[in-house]
Design a protein around this motif. Structure first.
Motif, mmCIF file in Angstrom:
data_model
loop_
_atom_site.group_PDB
_atom_site.id
_atom_site.type_symbol
_atom_site.label_atom_id
_atom_site.label_comp_id
_atom_site.label_asym_id
_atom_site.label_seq_id
_atom_site.Cartn_x
_atom_site.Cartn_y
_atom_site.Cartn_z
ATOM 1 N N SER B 154 0.841 -1.206 0.000
ATOM 2 C CA SER B 154 0.000 0.000 0.000
ATOM 3 C C SER B 154 0.872 1.251 0.000
ATOM 4 O O SER B 154 1.943 1.262 0.598
ATOM 5 C CB SER B 154 -0.906 0.008 1.235
ATOM 6 N N TYR B 156 0.181 3.909 1.536
ATOM 7 C CA TYR B 156 0.123 4.455 2.894
ATOM 8 C C TYR B 156 -0.828 3.583 3.709
ATOM 9 O O TYR B 156 -1.689 2.911 3.168
ATOM 10 C CB TYR B 156 -0.356 5.910 2.900
ATOM 11 N N GLY B 157 -0.625 3.595 5.044
ATOM 12 C CA GLY B 157 -1.484 2.808 5.926
ATOM 13 C C GLY B 157 -1.115 1.335 5.914
ATOM 14 O O GLY B 157 -0.226 0.899 5.164
ATOM 15 N N ASN B 160 -4.433 -3.277 10.627
ATOM 16 C CA ASN B 160 -3.986 -3.851 11.884
ATOM 17 C C ASN B 160 -5.210 -4.208 12.702
ATOM 18 O O ASN B 160 -6.336 -3.881 12.322
ATOM 19 C CB ASN B 160 -3.033 -2.896 12.622
ATOM 20 N N THR B 205 0.843 3.705 17.668
ATOM 21 C CA THR B 205 0.512 3.669 16.239
ATOM 22 C C THR B 205 1.782 3.505 15.407
ATOM 23 O O THR B 205 1.855 2.649 14.511
ATOM 24 C CB THR B 205 -0.216 4.965 15.826
ATOM 25 N N TYR B 209 3.378 0.252 13.203
ATOM 26 C CA TYR B 209 3.721 0.404 11.778
ATOM 27 C C TYR B 209 5.196 0.062 11.528
ATOM 28 O O TYR B 209 5.552 -0.486 10.478
ATOM 29 C CB TYR B 209 3.423 1.843 11.327
ATOM 30 N N CYS D 147 -8.959 5.151 12.832
ATOM 31 C CA CYS D 147 -9.044 6.252 13.793
ATOM 32 C C CYS D 147 -8.448 7.560 13.243
ATOM 33 O O CYS D 147 -7.245 7.622 12.943
ATOM 34 C CB CYS D 147 -8.323 5.858 15.074
ATOM 35 N N PRO D 148 -9.238 8.624 13.125
ATOM 36 C CA PRO D 148 -8.745 9.908 12.614
ATOM 37 C C PRO D 148 -7.688 10.534 13.520
ATOM 38 O O PRO D 148 -6.749 11.168 13.025
ATOM 39 C CB PRO D 148 -9.999 10.792 12.592
ATOM 40 N N LYS D 152 -3.939 11.436 12.413
ATOM 41 C CA LYS D 152 -3.532 12.846 12.469
ATOM 42 C C LYS D 152 -2.250 13.037 13.278
ATOM 43 O O LYS D 152 -1.357 13.797 12.879
ATOM 44 C CB LYS D 152 -4.662 13.649 13.122
ATOM 45 N N GLY D 157 1.059 5.530 9.513
ATOM 46 C CA GLY D 157 0.158 4.516 10.053
ATOM 47 C C GLY D 157 -1.035 5.125 10.758
ATOM 48 O O GLY D 157 -1.156 6.362 10.893
ATOM 49 N N ALA D 158 -1.936 4.277 11.180
ATOM 50 C CA ALA D 158 -3.140 4.672 11.932
ATOM 51 C C ALA D 158 -3.775 3.386 12.425
ATOM 52 O O ALA D 158 -3.891 2.422 11.660
ATOM 53 C CB ALA D 158 -4.113 5.432 11.043
ATOM 54 N N ASN D 160 -6.488 0.758 13.178
ATOM 55 C CA ASN D 160 -7.795 0.443 12.612
ATOM 56 C C ASN D 160 -8.219 -0.918 13.136
ATOM 57 O O ASN D 160 -7.439 -1.605 13.798
ATOM 58 C CB ASN D 160 -7.771 0.497 11.074
ATOM 59 N N VAL D 204 -8.283 -1.716 -0.174
ATOM 60 C CA VAL D 204 -9.023 -1.497 1.082
ATOM 61 C C VAL D 204 -8.137 -0.848 2.142
ATOM 62 O O VAL D 204 -8.614 -0.064 2.964
ATOM 63 C CB VAL D 204 -9.683 -2.789 1.639
ATOM 64 N N THR D 205 -6.831 -1.158 2.108
ATOM 65 C CA THR D 205 -5.918 -0.518 3.063
ATOM 66 C C THR D 205 -5.868 0.992 2.825
ATOM 67 O O THR D 205 -6.010 1.795 3.760
ATOM 68 C CB THR D 205 -4.497 -1.104 2.920
ATOM 69 N N GLU D 206 -5.696 1.377 1.567
ATOM 70 C CA GLU D 206 -5.597 2.812 1.249
ATOM 71 C C GLU D 206 -6.955 3.502 1.425
ATOM 72 O O GLU D 206 -7.038 4.644 1.881
ATOM 73 C CB GLU D 206 -5.057 2.990 -0.166
ATOM 74 N N TYR D 209 -7.432 4.278 4.997
ATOM 75 C CA TYR D 209 -6.550 5.388 5.431
ATOM 76 C C TYR D 209 -7.058 6.721 4.889
ATOM 77 O O TYR D 209 -6.925 7.766 5.543
ATOM 78 C CB TYR D 209 -5.116 5.117 4.959
ATOM 79 N N ASP D 210 -7.660 6.697 3.707
ATOM 80 C CA ASP D 210 -8.216 7.926 3.107
ATOM 81 C C ASP D 210 -9.521 8.342 3.760
ATOM 82 O O ASP D 210 -10.029 9.437 3.484
ATOM 83 C CB ASP D 210 -8.486 7.691 1.606
#
Lengths: 265, 265, 265, 265
Positions: B154, B156-157, B160, B205, B209, D147-148, D152, D157-158, D160, D204-206, D209-210
């Protein structure tokens, strides 16, 4: 432009994995019963293979693809071919599939003969290793148990309750789920039915009182029946009574591997 | 006037019972942890003994009496004596006790150090046979896993999810529940905490990653740590990822009996 | 260098949220019972507040901090202050807390008087709204029920089983968990005990046979007792019989809001 | 020689029963979907009626007979007639049926289009009262949430996780289960699939994240979609995130009864 396949990388930790795969995936299918009839049900599947030490990851999506492409019908007879196919598809030496599902039998009430479905929790479980299938069938049979001590010491009445008798059996492939259920139900204080008219309720009440069994009696009597059935090669048998006078269960377990016993004789 | 003891009657079916007893009985107790501190919890117990072929029934009430009289405190160290006492009280050769309970550790968030309790499901399980205790400890450690494939392919992201790592271990008695939990948490993509401030959330987070692991990687890394800890004699280890992109789990299992391997070498 | 607080952003969708918070978080605490005694137990908590339409997110970590800092002791009397504190901490108008936990009573067997703990599932639930607390207590009382039809139509015996009687009550704050449990147990065919000697087992067997009740009878008799207890202001009452002759339950529900009835009179 | 019917005796306690019937009975049936196609599944049923104060017991066996005779096929359209028939058969004023079952949709992966079944937990629930049916449909849709805040504040990463979005809706009868599921899935960070190839996993990963969403965002966006669909008359909506960084869930609830709002306007 190709997308890199990280799972296919080599692995240097030198640790083989006994089982890797997917679990808790639901899938609808038709189970083919004793008479060749199909019964629609929904299964919860667990599928895995071994992974040699040098390979980083297995091919998770192949399990799901196999389930979607090749599991519209399941039967004890077809299970070995499915195990072999999965093990080969995953390029593995050993493979395991477990399917848990509800199975229904249309029972006749003992006096009026009125029909109703009763549900049984089934687990069909198999391994493929050394180019051979190893299949076990597990049936959970709900029954009534009535306490001999309570009957003996009381001037009237006797506590009784729903019990679960679970048989996990290795068979010669000639015994059906219905046969195992029937074998178990014959040994209970009395059987369960979804629908009973008053003459039926009178019958099962008196039958249970005439036929009191401790949890120890139930496992011994079922063990005896399993011992006498040549189609059953090995078994683990558990009875659990949801005691009507306690907030806990009484339980008993008998294990028997007939081949071990025979070898020992 | 005596009340007849039906359970004490002789039995002529000639079938010994492997295990007979009680299950799903709840009982509060204090668990004594690594530092000798007591932690109050509530357990679900399973207690059984063998029954020789000539005896009709076991003494069910003795299990309950033992639980009420002798189980105000439990610890790994005290478990063998309890097993022995139960087996003797029931006049049996072998006995088994399993206690499932929640155990709490007061963890510090990784950056702010803010404290909060995290719960772990523990199973303390033991047998008494041939005048010897056999104890296993099972810890279920919830962690975060982050998918290396998703990260790699990907822009990005990376998906998990929460994962459960379960270790059932035979030990030399010198390793504590806290040690096993710590050993497992070191190998996850990142650890869980009940309370995280924003700097902590940023840390976990990024840590996850930076530390992507397949379910295969997780079991191999935990297996490696268990292999290198001489206090662990044998183990069954499972990791289950509650995949955030699927409605099913990925899982992997490694079993290792070090004494067998050593014997074989 | 500050880390941005995304939750505190304004929201323009114009949709208020009824409840937002955390659930399935385990936490150990001491429950203070009728006599001021403390009983250690482990709860599963659900905590939430309302969120006005203009606010993007709530402060999730404050729920966890409150649980870790202010929930070492819980009681029906202390619950309103906890609800108020949480609602204020979260800067909300309404707040809700639900705690599910096991509670033990040391019961004496009916004839021999031998003591043993019996477990009861409790739910303490409360809301804070319009600057007022609203508390409900829910107790699940396991009992024995014996079928009057089965007794009447059979020459001997009667099917009986474990039943769950659940009472969710709004009270005046003067009734304790022990009182509600006792009220319910008085209306069953017979009570449950963890430990019964043979004279006790004879007693409960005969008592149940002397006291047959349909699921309809049980809810009516418990309803009658609740109606006659002025400390109970409103209730939802359910009885569920895990029928020993079927693989399903019979159940019955009565709801009564006494204030509504009084207003209507 | 007749067997006495104890249930039909008069009752003098003067307490009507809101609901009496059976629960946790399993039954296989075909559910008729949006396109008139039949899907085989297995349901868990709860069936009850009211009982007037003067009648001792209901006719439990009639529920089971109805299930066995008239429930080979179920659909939203056929549900009112079943409710009416049951209420009449039981000679009652009000009746309630709840059926919980798994429903499968054959989804196409977002890039490769590869097909696989995804399972959804459905509850079809209805009442008959004042000669009118009242039907609700409940769908549990598993999705991904990201999670926003985590996105942020983190350099990369983030966190999820899998989330459950549950919608219980009163509809005008013109909206199908598939429509409700689709409406919900459109509002998630991304959807779930059983089978994803690498290009799909990248997508689905991107996409997640979007498309970061708090549990508050998810319920608001689904609420907005439900508010804009005239076929939905009222709903209770819950989102639960099985947080990948905690061992507990975040959740949010929105309730909306449009008719109340409209009446109020």
């Amino acid at each position: 432009m190709t997308i890199e396949d990280v799972q296919n990388h080599p692995d240097t930790r030198n640790i083989p994995i006994n089982k890797v795969g997917i679990k808790d995936i639901r899938h609808p299918f038709n189970f083919i019963d004793k008479n060749g009839q199909q019964q629609s049900t929904v299964g919860t599947f667990k599928m895995s293979v071994n992974l040699p030490h040098h390979q980083k990851g297995t091919h998770m999506s192949r399990f799901v693809a196999l389930l979607n492409e090749d599991c519209q019908q399941l039967s004890i007879q077809k299970f070995p071919a499915l195990l072999q196919k999965m093990t080969q598809l995953l390029e593995a030496d050993t493979g395991h599939i477990t399917a848990d599902f509800l199975y229904f039998i249309n029972k006749s009430a003992p006096i009026t003969g009125v029909k109703s479905l009763l549900d049984y929790q089934i687990q069909l479980s198999g391994s493929w290793s050394e180019d051979q299938p190893h299949i076990t069938i597990k049936v959970l049979v709900p029954v009534t148990s009535l306490c001999p001590c309570s009957k003996k010491i009381s001037d009237y009445g006797a506590h009784n309750q729903r019990s679960h008798i679970t048989v996990e059996a290795v068979t010669d492939g000639q015994i059906h789920i219905e046969d195992l259920i029937d074998l178990v139900e014959q040994q209970a204080s009395s059987q369960l039915y979804s629908l009973l008219k008053r003459p039926d309720e009178k019958f099962v009440t008196e039958q249970a009182y005439d036929n009191p069994k401790f949890v120890e009696d139930v496992v011994r009597d079922v063990a005896n029946a399993l011992n006498n059935d040549a189609r059953v090669l090995a078994y683990i048998l558990e009875a659990e009574n949801f005691e009507s006078i306690h907030n806990h269960s009484a339980y008993a377990v008998i294990e028997n591997n007939k081949s071990t016993i025979n070898t020992g004789a």
